[in-house]
Design a protein around this motif. Structure first.
Motif, PDB file in Angstrom:
ATOM      1  N   ALA A  42       0.835  -1.192   0.000  1.00  0.00           N
ATOM      2  CA  ALA A  42       0.000   0.000   0.000  1.00  0.00           C
ATOM      3  C   ALA A  42       0.877   1.251   0.000  1.00  0.00           C
ATOM      4  N   PRO A  43       0.507   2.275  -0.765  1.00  0.00           N
ATOM      5  CA  PRO A  43       1.322   3.484  -0.817  1.00  0.00           C
ATOM      6  C   PRO A  43       1.235   4.284   0.483  1.00  0.00           C
ATOM      7  N   ALA A  44       2.250   5.044   0.743  1.00  0.00           N
ATOM      8  CA  ALA A  44       2.234   5.957   1.884  1.00  0.00           C
ATOM      9  C   ALA A  44       1.482   7.225   1.498  1.00  0.00           C
ATOM     10  N   ARG A  45       0.986   7.942   2.506  1.00  0.00           N
ATOM     11  CA  ARG A  45       0.291   9.200   2.238  1.00  0.00           C
ATOM     12  C   ARG A  45       1.178  10.175   1.480  1.00  0.00           C
ATOM     13  N   THR A  46       2.468  10.111   1.737  1.00  0.00           N
ATOM     14  CA  THR A  46       3.390  11.071   1.146  1.00  0.00           C
ATOM     15  C   THR A  46       3.571  10.885  -0.361  1.00  0.00           C
ATOM     16  N   GLU A  47       3.100   9.770  -0.918  1.00  0.00           N
ATOM     17  CA  GLU A  47       3.223   9.570  -2.361  1.00  0.00           C
ATOM     18  C   GLU A  47       2.265  10.454  -3.148  1.00  0.00           C
ATOM     19  N   PHE A  48       1.222  10.954  -2.491  1.00  0.00           N
ATOM     20  CA  PHE A  48       0.237  11.815  -3.137  1.00  0.00           C
ATOM     21  C   PHE A  48       0.358  13.230  -2.588  1.00  0.00           C
ATOM     22  N   ASP A  49       0.118  14.199  -3.440  1.00  0.00           N
ATOM     23  CA  ASP A  49       0.189  15.600  -3.033  1.00  0.00           C
ATOM     24  C   ASP A  49      -1.119  16.085  -2.414  1.00  0.00           C
ATOM     25  N   ASP A  50      -2.236  15.657  -2.969  1.00  0.00           N
ATOM     26  CA  ASP A  50      -3.547  16.126  -2.537  1.00  0.00           C
ATOM     27  C   ASP A  50      -3.987  15.358  -1.298  1.00  0.00           C
ATOM     28  N   ARG A  51      -4.103  16.039  -0.182  1.00  0.00           N
ATOM     29  CA  ARG A  51      -4.464  15.364   1.064  1.00  0.00           C
ATOM     30  C   ARG A  51      -5.885  14.822   1.054  1.00  0.00           C
ATOM     31  N   ARG A  52      -6.715  15.327   0.152  1.00  0.00           N
ATOM     32  CA  ARG A  52      -8.103  14.873   0.096  1.00  0.00           C
ATOM     33  C   ARG A  52      -8.232  13.464  -0.469  1.00  0.00           C
ATOM     34  N   ILE A  53      -7.182  12.941  -1.101  1.00  0.00           N
ATOM     35  CA  ILE A  53      -7.252  11.615  -1.722  1.00  0.00           C
ATOM     36  C   ILE A  53      -7.481  10.528  -0.682  1.00  0.00           C
ATOM     37  N   PHE A  54      -6.759  10.589   0.447  1.00  0.00           N
ATOM     38  CA  PHE A  54      -6.915   9.579   1.489  1.00  0.00           C
ATOM     39  C   PHE A  54      -8.032  10.009   2.438  1.00  0.00           C
ATOM     40  N   VAL A  55      -8.975   9.092   2.667  1.00  0.00           N
ATOM     41  CA  VAL A  55     -10.159   9.410   3.454  1.00  0.00           C
ATOM     42  C   VAL A  55     -10.312   8.392   4.574  1.00  0.00           C
ATOM     43  N   ASP A  56     -11.060   8.794   5.573  1.00  0.00           N
ATOM     44  CA  ASP A  56     -11.365   7.905   6.694  1.00  0.00           C
ATOM     45  C   ASP A  56     -12.713   7.246   6.430  1.00  0.00           C
ATOM     46  N   GLY A  57     -12.712   5.949   6.265  1.00  0.00           N
ATOM     47  CA  GLY A  57     -13.960   5.229   6.072  1.00  0.00           C
ATOM     48  C   GLY A  57     -14.297   5.010   4.608  1.00  0.00           C
ATOM     49  N   ASP A  58     -15.381   4.296   4.387  1.00  0.00           N
ATOM     50  CA  ASP A  58     -15.799   3.897   3.046  1.00  0.00           C
ATOM     51  C   ASP A  58     -16.744   4.883   2.372  1.00  0.00           C
ATOM     52  N   ARG A  59     -17.385   5.774   3.131  1.00  0.00           N
ATOM     53  CA  ARG A  59     -18.423   6.621   2.562  1.00  0.00           C
ATOM     54  C   ARG A  59     -17.937   7.471   1.393  1.00  0.00           C
ATOM     55  N   PRO A  60     -16.810   8.187   1.501  1.00  0.00           N
ATOM     56  CA  PRO A  60     -16.357   8.977   0.349  1.00  0.00           C
ATOM     57  C   PRO A  60     -16.008   8.123  -0.868  1.00  0.00           C
ATOM     58  N   VAL A  61     -15.530   6.900  -0.628  1.00  0.00           N
ATOM     59  CA  VAL A  61     -15.207   5.986  -1.731  1.00  0.00           C
ATOM     60  C   VAL A  61     -16.492   5.526  -2.404  1.00  0.00           C
ATOM     61  N   LEU A  62     -17.500   5.211  -1.614  1.00  0.00           N
ATOM     62  CA  LEU A  62     -18.800   4.825  -2.159  1.00  0.00           C
ATOM     63  C   LEU A  62     -19.422   5.964  -2.966  1.00  0.00           C
ATOM     64  N   ASP A  63     -19.252   7.200  -2.499  1.00  0.00           N
ATOM     65  CA  ASP A  63     -19.805   8.351  -3.210  1.00  0.00           C
ATOM     66  C   ASP A  63     -19.213   8.467  -4.613  1.00  0.00           C
ATOM     67  N   VAL A  64     -17.896   8.312  -4.726  1.00  0.00           N
ATOM     68  CA  VAL A  64     -17.264   8.406  -6.039  1.00  0.00           C
ATOM     69  C   VAL A  64     -17.671   7.226  -6.916  1.00  0.00           C
TER      70      VAL A  64
END
Length: 626
Positions: free
Chosen positions: A486-508
């Motif tokens: 699994a990638p580390a948070r630091t591999e991505f610039d946009d902090r909004r990419i990593f989310v807590d929980g499944d709800r934002p993933v389900l929304d997309v």
């Protein structure tokens, strides 16, 4: 959005056609306002049955008006992301019966009801609508010209346009179609007719890029090589070793580039090379162009314009280049873990990029997989477009060639593969912003598969993805599945990419994969009379249910989440694109990301969803078609 400038001729259109164009746009705008609850049309209105059908009554009492004052909108049952859709292009004021029958009048009336701090958004959207009308008229006036160009270049049968070169023809068709939900999708802010005809995909032009020499130390290069930025290759060998040369879109070079260089501290240190850059052809995403000499290589270049909302600017923030490369590595890691997707789910390589720390001084080199020369590579955004020279849809021509004329068989195969892949990603905690523009169907008859036309022989379907810079990732779920991979948070610039929980993933997943890449085709094909809507929605539900079952539906498993929150949910998330993109500021809308700001709508996948009154009229048919 097309903005007609002084001295530029508009496309000619007769009065009836012009009235139809205005009416079709107003229907889309009113339906969007219903869907997004603009002015409270969904939550504060009351259904009223009158002799001609159903109306929604919105009270508009103010200090200046009596308490009984209201606006009324004629509606009918819809079901695709909204319970109702506008059925006539008008609003009626009561008492008195005055009617607003164009976008300017409607928006002025709704502006007066808005909070004073929000009225500027309605004024901005009125400009956007006028610019959309200009684009629609221009498209109608040039349809035959462009269709003739495409047929001459790629062939009279659009089902046989092959390779990445043929894909550029499909991009042109898609650029002349409406977005499934955004009502003013054809426009681009601040561009006149001459600029559109020279650079926009709907006219299929070829033009030369400009080239910008930058001090080597000012440029950040991703992808491990600088050879594609060589001054020698750009015709400036004297700069080899001291500078790198970035391609620049002419609309940027001739406009805002000077201010961008000043802001970046590069004024006087960077300059345009005299030698012209390579010839290119624009893709559906106008800021991305294909090399005319090698259509498997695309260059994504920033433009100072906007589409799908005035805040949806077409510049390139440097961080998105990093995120795109990291997103590509992530989805490729999933493919490696799931062998059945190898060679079936394809990705453009987006690891090579360069920027000078400014959103107008950047470039992405996108490289497509080899071996697609004999395949049809068609973006999903083009499937429902009218084909050149007739009234049939492009998807019908593709079905003729690959599925013995069975359009629903082509849709079925597409949904099965799409849902299998996207639910697998969800099981890893990932949802991609892979809308219709970012997915292409790759169709061919592989060697040994039989004949090459009319559906003869075995058809192979693959999906080709690009633009992985805006996913949503539940890192906890991803780590549970992938562990150290699994990638580390630091591999991505946009902090909004990593989310807590499944709800934002389900929304997309729901708003992109389900609504735009599945539901829109069910409702669209029903409008065109290909099959009853009930049958088409049953196909969508069955294919999604099959993919969900493969994940396991025990409590807590990914399949159970998708069943509860997508298949069986009473309502589904719906993008509020007009609200976040133009009408309201981020402070007023609360949108952390204008492309991921939601309201809710009916779940058309439920067995108990009422669909019997679904309209047959195609409100979003491109202007100029029958």
């Amino acid at each position: 959005m097309t903005c007609l400038t002084d001295g530029e001729p508009s496309a000619t259109a007769d009065t009836d056609t012009d009235t139809d164009t205005e009416g079709e746009l107003l229907l889309r705008v009113l339906t969007a306002f219903l869907r997004e609850d603009v002015s409270g049309w969904r939550t504060r209105s009351t259904p009223v049955r009158r002799g001609d059908g159903l109306w929604l009554r919105l009270p508009v009492a103010t200090r200046e008006r009596s308490r009984g004052a209201a606006l009324l909108m004629p509606v009918l049952d819809d079901g695709y992301q909204s319970t109702y859709a506008a059925r006539l292009p008008l609003l009626r004021r009561e008492p008195g019966g005055a009617e607003f029958v164009d976008t300017a009048g409607v928006l002025a009336a709704l502006r007066d009801l808005a909070d004073p701090v929000d009225r500027g958004g309605f004024e901005a959207f009125a400009v956007e609508c006028q610019q959309e009308l200009d684009a629609l008229r221009l498209h109608a006036g040039t349809r035959r010209e462009v269709e003739s160009l495409l047929s001459e270049r790629y062939g009279v049968d659009p089902g046989s346009w092959t390779g990445l070169a043929g894909g550029l023809g499909y991009d042109t068709l898609a650029a002349r179609a409406d977005h499934p939900v955004y009502p003013t999708s054809r426009g681009r802010s601040g561009l006149g007719i001459a600029q559109l005809r020279s650079y926009a995909p709907e006219f299929h032009p070829t033009f030369a890029l400009r080239q910008l020499a930058l001090p080597r130390e000012a440029v950040t290069v991703g992808g491990g090589t600088e050879s594609w930025l060589s001054p020698r290759a750009a015709g400036a060998p004297a700069l080899e070793g001291s500078h790198l040369v970035l391609p620049v879109h002419p609309l940027t070079a001739d406009g805002p580039l000077r201010d961008a260089l000043r802001t970046a501290g590069l004024e006087g240190r960077a300059y345009l090379v005299d030698c012209p850059g390579p010839d290119v052809v624009p893709t559906l995403s106008m800021r991305t162009v294909a090399l005319a000499s090698d259509p498997t290589r695309h260059l994504k270049l920033p433009l100072a314009t906007a589409t799908l909302g005035l805040r949806n600017r077409r510049t390139i923030k440097p961080g998105t280049l990093t995120d795109g490369a990291a997103g590509q590595r992530l989805v490729e890691a999933v493919v490696d873990r799931e062998p059945r997707f190898r060679g079936v789910i394809l990705h453009a390589d987006e690891t090579r990029f360069a920027h000078a720390g400014h959103e107008l001084i950047a470039v992405l080199l996108r490289r497509y997989p080899a071996g697609l020369e004999d395949a049809v590579v068609v973006p999903m955004a083009a499937l429902m477009c009218p084909a050149p020279g007739g009234d049939r849809l492009l998807i019908d021509h593709l079905a003729d060639r690959f599925h013995d004329g069975d359009t629903l068989a082509l849709l079925d195969a597409t949904l099965a593969l799409l849902f299998d892949w996207q639910t697998t990603l969800f099981a890893h905690g990932i949802a991609l912003e892979s809308h219709q523009q970012n997915i292409s169907l790759v169709l061919d008859h592989p060697a040994g598969g039989g004949g090459s036309g009319g559906g003869a022989g075995r058809t192979r379907l693959r999906l080709l993805f690009k633009d992985n810079d805006g996913p949503r990732v539940n890192l906890a779920r991803l780590r549970d599945v992938m562990g150290q991979q699994a990638p580390a948070r630091t591999e991505f610039d946009d902090r909004r990419i990593f989310v807590d929980g499944d709800r934002p993933v389900l929304d997309v997943f729901t708003t992109i994969t389900l609504h735009l890449c599945a539901g829109s085709y069910a409702f669209g094909l029903a409008r065109h009379g290909h099959a009853p809507l009930e049958r088409l929605l049953r196909l969508v539900r069955e294919r999604l249910a099959e993919a969900v079952e493969r994940l396991g539906t025990a409590p807590g498993e990914p399949g159970a989440l998708l069943r509860a929150h997508v298949l069986d949910a009473p309502e589904l998330p719906v993008k509020a694109m007009v609200t976040a993109g133009t009408l309201l500021s981020k402070e007023r809308s609360g949108a952390a990301d204008i492309n991921k700001h939601y309201t809710t709508g009916p779940n058309y996948l439920r067995h108990d969803h009422p669909r019997q009154n679904y309209p047959r009229r195609n409100y979003t048919r491109p202007t100029g078609t029958s």
